[in-house]
Design a protein around this motif. Structure first.
Motif, PDB file in Angstrom:
ATOM      1  N   LEU A 190      24.700  32.358  31.587  1.00 10.50           N
ATOM      2  CA  LEU A 190      25.079  31.706  30.335  1.00 10.50           C
ATOM      3  C   LEU A 190      26.531  31.244  30.376  1.00 10.50           C
ATOM      4  O   LEU A 190      26.849  30.140  29.920  1.00 10.50           O
ATOM      5  N   MET A 191      27.404  32.061  30.929  1.00  9.08           N
ATOM      6  CA  MET A 191      28.821  31.734  30.994  1.00  9.08           C
ATOM      7  C   MET A 191      29.049  30.477  31.832  1.00  9.08           C
ATOM      8  O   MET A 191      29.826  29.597  31.461  1.00  9.08           O
ATOM      9  N   ALA A 216      34.856  41.974  30.836  1.00  7.29           N
ATOM     10  CA  ALA A 216      35.268  42.291  32.205  1.00  7.29           C
ATOM     11  C   ALA A 216      34.597  41.356  33.198  1.00  7.29           C
ATOM     12  O   ALA A 216      35.214  40.912  34.178  1.00  7.29           O
ATOM     13  N   MET A 217      33.330  41.027  32.933  1.00  2.47           N
ATOM     14  CA  MET A 217      32.621  40.100  33.801  1.00  2.47           C
ATOM     15  C   MET A 217      33.212  38.691  33.686  1.00  2.47           C
ATOM     16  O   MET A 217      33.375  37.986  34.690  1.00  2.47           O
ATOM     17  N   ALA A 218      33.551  38.296  32.455  1.00  3.03           N
ATOM     18  CA  ALA A 218      34.160  36.982  32.259  1.00  3.03           C
ATOM     19  C   ALA A 218      35.526  36.911  32.930  1.00  3.03           C
ATOM     20  O   ALA A 218      35.903  35.875  33.488  1.00  3.03           O
ATOM     21  N   GLY A 231      38.388  34.443  33.291  1.00  2.56           N
ATOM     22  CA  GLY A 231      38.592  34.618  31.863  1.00  2.56           C
ATOM     23  C   GLY A 231      39.813  35.448  31.511  1.00  2.56           C
ATOM     24  O   GLY A 231      40.192  35.519  30.347  1.00  2.56           O
ATOM     25  N   GLY A 232      40.424  36.073  32.503  1.00  5.75           N
ATOM     26  CA  GLY A 232      41.575  36.925  32.220  1.00  5.75           C
ATOM     27  C   GLY A 232      41.140  38.323  31.830  1.00  5.75           C
ATOM     28  O   GLY A 232      39.963  38.670  31.867  1.00  5.75           O
ATOM     29  N   ALA A 267      41.258  43.554  37.850  1.00  3.29           N
ATOM     30  CA  ALA A 267      40.555  44.386  38.818  1.00  3.29           C
ATOM     31  C   ALA A 267      40.112  43.579  40.036  1.00  3.29           C
ATOM     32  O   ALA A 267      40.183  44.060  41.174  1.00  3.29           O
ATOM     33  N   LYS A 268      39.669  42.351  39.804  1.00  3.30           N
ATOM     34  CA  LYS A 268      39.223  41.528  40.915  1.00  3.30           C
ATOM     35  C   LYS A 268      40.399  41.044  41.758  1.00  3.30           C
ATOM     36  O   LYS A 268      40.377  41.148  42.992  1.00  3.30           O
TER      37      LYS A 268
END
Length: 245
Positions: free
Chosen positions: A72-73, A163-165, A170-171, A177-178
């Motif tokens: 979706l994102m 967190a996924m975004a 997405g910041g 973490a990434k």
């Protein structure tokens, strides 16, 4: 990486995460609450029974819930660019977060509203209350503890989605973490990021549980108020009719 180097990064990432979750929660409530109430009102036996409208809303909600957030994102990148002028950053991430959370919260609202005692609705209708009065005086107040619990669940889901975004531009803590924890092998920073997410989720869950319990205790004392009022008016009318006869 030393703590003095990590501190500003963590501070900024936390603010970005809270920013995304806060605004997406606001839009989720604004969109999901009326949709959930309409699902109940337009259903079979509802105050605004309309099978066509109910089916259309149900399809929209089901489609929104069935799409994985990552897909979706990506699909909403053009829409996010159109709305906020960019496809990266916390503000852009709010768009897919809100779109994914609205149908999720709408179903939780529907479940909460369906739990309201039908006798209370009938009592307000017997006193001359219309649909808006029933929604405002009975459905929303009586389902408020469940609504708060549903909102808590939605916020926690949004924290995970944020967190996924963040991992794709997405910041927030996901991006941190990434970028540093994974790509630069900063294990200590990765651990701190995970701990911060756990703390935020635990705080939200605790606050939501306390609020829901408090509202449930208050609601118990006021649940029978419409019924008591109806009985009082019925007795008064019966007494008046007896005297007139």
């Amino acid at each position: 990486m030393t703590w003095s180097q990590m501190e500003p990064l963590l501070y900024t990432a936390c603010l970005d995460t809270l920013y995304m979750v806060l605004w997406s929660t606001v839009y989720s409530v604004l969109g999901g609450l009326p949709l959930g109430v309409l699902l109940v009102l337009t259903d079979r036996g509802g105050l605004l029974r309309n099978s066509t409208v109910n089916k259309v809303i149900a399809v929209v909600v089901n489609v929104g819930r069935s799409l994985p957030f990552f897909i979706l994102m990506i699909a909403l990148i053009p829409f996010s660019t159109l709305v906020v002028g960019t496809s990266i950053g916390p503000t852009a991430a709010v768009v897919p977060l809100a779109v994914s959370a609205i149908p999720f919260f709408a179903r939780l609202v529907e479940t909460a509203v369906r739990e309201v005692d039908g006798g209370l609705v009938e009592a307000v209708q017997a006193m001359g209350g219309g649909t808006w009065t029933v929604v405002r005086k009975v459905l929303l107040p009586q389902s408020l503890p469940s609504l708060v619990a549903g909102l808590t669940t939605t916020v926690i889901a949004l924290i995970g989605y944020s967190a996924m975004a963040g991992a794709v531009g997405g910041g927030g803590l996901g991006h941190l973490a990434k970028t540093y924890g994974y790509q630069r092998f900063e294990t200590s920073l990765m651990i701190i990021t995970v701990v911060l997410l756990i703390v935020i989720v635990s705080a939200v869950q605790l606050a939501g549980d306390l609020a829901a319990r408090s509202l449930a205790r208050r609601g118990t004392s006021g649940t029978a108020a419409p019924l008591r009022l109806l009985r009082t008016r019925t007795r008064a009318r019966t007494a008046a009719a007896s005297e007139a006869s």
